[in-house]
Write an enzyme that holds these catalytic residues in place. Sequence first.
Site: not given
Ligand code: ASP
Length: 346
Positions: A14, A58, A60, A90-91, A168, A280-282
């Site tokens: 982003t 991106d 992802s 960030t993802d 995370t 852990t899931q916590c």
């Molecule tokens: N979908 C974007 C990415 O992870 C979101 C971001 O940058 O915050 O590339």
Amino acid sequence: MKKANILLIYTGGTIGMKQDPETLALAPFNFEEILAEVPEIKKIVHTIDTYSFSPPIDSSDVEPTFWKELAKLIKKKYHLYDGFVILHGTDTMSYSASALSFMLENLEKPIIFTGSQLPIGMLRTDGKENLISSIEIAAARDSVTGRAIVPEVCIYFESQLYRGNRTTKSSAENFKAFHSPNYPCLAQAGIHIKYNTPYINYPSKWGKELIIKTAIDTNVAIIKLFPGISDATIKSTFDISGLKAVILETYGSGNAPTKPWFLDLISNATSKGIIILNITQCQAGTVDMEAYSTGIMLKKIGVVSGFDSTTEAAILKLFFLMGHSSSNQSIKELLMNNLRGEISIN
Ligand code: ASP
């Protein structure tokens, strides 16, 4: 002391996107334009060179080949720069920071991942502060020794510097997008940037050569327990061809059902040589396989504790260890060792 030389690496995300006025969708824009948005940067460093992944992605779409490319780039440029800032979506930033933390051995310079929730060209962007402070942190050196103040792979976001493999992504909305649930921040940026030096990892001996270890084996699956999970679900995961390890996301301090069908499936898998790592899931706290009989039972049938690791760091640690060893025993032993500050044991 001479001001620092920094390499700014743009991978996508982003921070470097622009809104298409017609469709309103975000698409990457020219990296040079990012620097034009923040001309102030040039004042805090001696030189800032840029390197852009082409095409920017991106996050992802991040794959292990991307981490290898990043590690190789850092190795190639390591002697030329005092620190590195990586602009990344960030993802999956926590995964990439964890990957680099394992791949880079004998690290003595800062590798700071950052990004933003709003594109850098937008009025309310969080990207400018994230970028400027990341560069300042990457450039920070001790005035006497000239050594880096934070020679670690980190994430800087919304005034906080974190150890990358402890983070995370916890919010898809807030500017504070990351958390480090089980480890304190390495620095806090206010009027001044205050470093939390007792919690920063320093090399036991400086001057060693940076080694990169990029082999990765991704034959890992995750089973997240929930009340009502069926034996068919668990069995079909263990039957995946080529599977070498499973992260078992358990309840509380590492607890799981005690029903015989469940324990039989786990025990069959461990005896087939599948490594099972208990996480852990916590959102905070640690696996303690001595605390309850349910945990003790898992330990008896060969499940390994992941302690207070995040799932992101656990996946990357398995990828890394499996990529570099074919011995189950040594992978299991190393899983229980603190390799890059990813778990709270010595
Ligand atoms: N979908 C974007 C990415 O992870 C979101 C971001 O940058 O915050 O590339």
